[in-house]
Enzyme design. Structure first.
Site, short mmCIF file in Angstrom:
data_model
loop_
_atom_site.label_atom_id
_atom_site.label_comp_id
_atom_site.label_asym_id
_atom_site.label_seq_id
_atom_site.Cartn_x
_atom_site.Cartn_y
_atom_site.Cartn_z
CB ILE A 1 -0.97 -0.21 1.18
CG1 ILE A 1 -0.37 0.00 2.73
CG2 ILE A 1 -1.94 -1.11 0.87
CD1 ILE A 1 -1.12 0.15 3.69
CG ASP A 2 0.22 4.23 -2.61
OD1 ASP A 2 0.72 3.53 -3.43
OD2 ASP A 2 -0.91 4.92 -3.38
CE LYS A 3 6.72 9.26 3.27
NZ LYS A 3 7.62 10.29 2.93
#
Length: 329
Positions: free
Chosen positions: A138-140
């Site tokens: 998942i994105d930062k």
């Protein structure tokens, strides 16, 4: 020693792209894995290096060499982990917003992988990458649930579930504006944005219309499917639940932006017109959070060893939860 796999191309696979063909072979089982192996020079066709776009011919000999694991090159990073479950095969962790999942340029030593290396020495190294244990990402700025594999067998089992789209992944997000439909399914083919390498976008036809069905003449991108349901809304913003059927990079962000309702706080995918809808106290509170509001709330899968169904759910962190309760009571 590196493991070598050998495949002989059958008639049914003639004219298939090399990367697509490899993504269907066990234990590779994903396009991203195939692309990694090809880009790393670990794949040959008839003894010669080949590009991902190479069109296979009958009886082509495809050889794949897995690299030697490089886990010792990753430095442990001792930070607290919010572990929801752990046994000898998997770890389910609640990732905070702001933490990168695996090492990359600018984040070599301060990622979730580094933290996992400090927590345990048992992480899958199936592909010998700098991503031990990582089955999905998942994105930062996205918070929420991730499942991590502690051995190669578990990694493969979980990867197969993602490939079969049997993993239950529910997200919550706050988007700008109010979608016209209270619930819908979005399907497109997502690829790198043609003009901005930091972004992704749905592939369009010559008339500028988003393509929703893959065809043989489309050589870029991957099918992406997201459904959403509006939970609560107001003119300026809406709280939505989203279900991922596929897991493409920036998938939810791309789909909601192209729907005309980018995620609140998403500087990369928002437009000037959308951003103007958020003002006053809501804007000040959004800026203070310094993230886009996307949270991986529910994760369900079959345990790779016990074969039991497992389901996890985590709420937003304190600041984001207070924001949502205030604006979407």
């Amino acid at each position: 020693m590196a493991e070598r796999l050998v495949f002989i191309v059958a008639v049914s696979a003639t004219d298939s792209r090399l990367d697509k063909y490899l993504s269907l072979q066990s234990p590779i089982s994903s396009r991203s894995r195939a692309e990694y192996l090809i880009d790393s020079g670990l794949v040959t066709v008839n003894g010669k290096p080949a590009k991902a776009s190479y069109k296979l011919k009958i009886d082509d000999k495809v050889e794949v060499d897995f690299p030697t694991p490089k886990s010792t090159e990753i430095k442990p990073f001792d930070i607290p982990l919010d572990i929801q479950f752990e046994d000898d095969d998997i770890i389910v962790v609640n990732k905070p917003a702001g933490l990168v999942v695996h090492p990359a340029a600018g984040h070599e030593n301060d990622t979730l992988v580094n933290a996992l290396m400090a927590h345990t020495k048992n992480l899958s190294m199936k592909f010998g990458e700098d991503r031990p244990g990582i089955v999905h990402r998942i994105d930062k700025e996205t918070s929420g649930l991730l499942v991590v594999a502690k051995n190669d067998s578990s990694h493969q089992h979980l990867s197969d579930q993602f490939k079969a789209r049997s993993i239950n992944r529910l997200y919550e997000a706050v988007c700008i504006g109010e979608p016209k439909q209270s619930e819908a399914k979005i399907t497109s083919i997502i690829a790198r944005h043609p003009n901005d390498r930091k972004r992704f976008a749905s592939v369009k036809d010559t008339r500028g219309k988003i393509i929703t069905t893959p065809t043989d003449d489309i050589t870029i991108g991957k099918i992406a499917i997201t459904s959403y349901k509006v939970l609560k809304s107001k003119t300026t913003a809406s709280l939505v639940q989203l279900k991922l059927f596929t897991g493409r990079t920036h998938q939810i962000r791309v789909h909601m932006s192209e729907l005309g309702h980018p995620l609140l706080g998403d500087k990369l995918y928002s437009t000037a017109a959308a951003s103007k809808k958020i003002a006053g106290e809501m804007k000040l509170e959004t800026d203070a959070m310094n993230r886009f509001l996307l949270h991986a709330k529910v994760l369900g899968f079959i345990h790779p060893k016990t074969e039991k169904e497992m389901n996890f759910e985590v709420d937003w962190s304190t600041q984001e939860k207070a924001f949502i309760q205030k604006w979407f009571p």
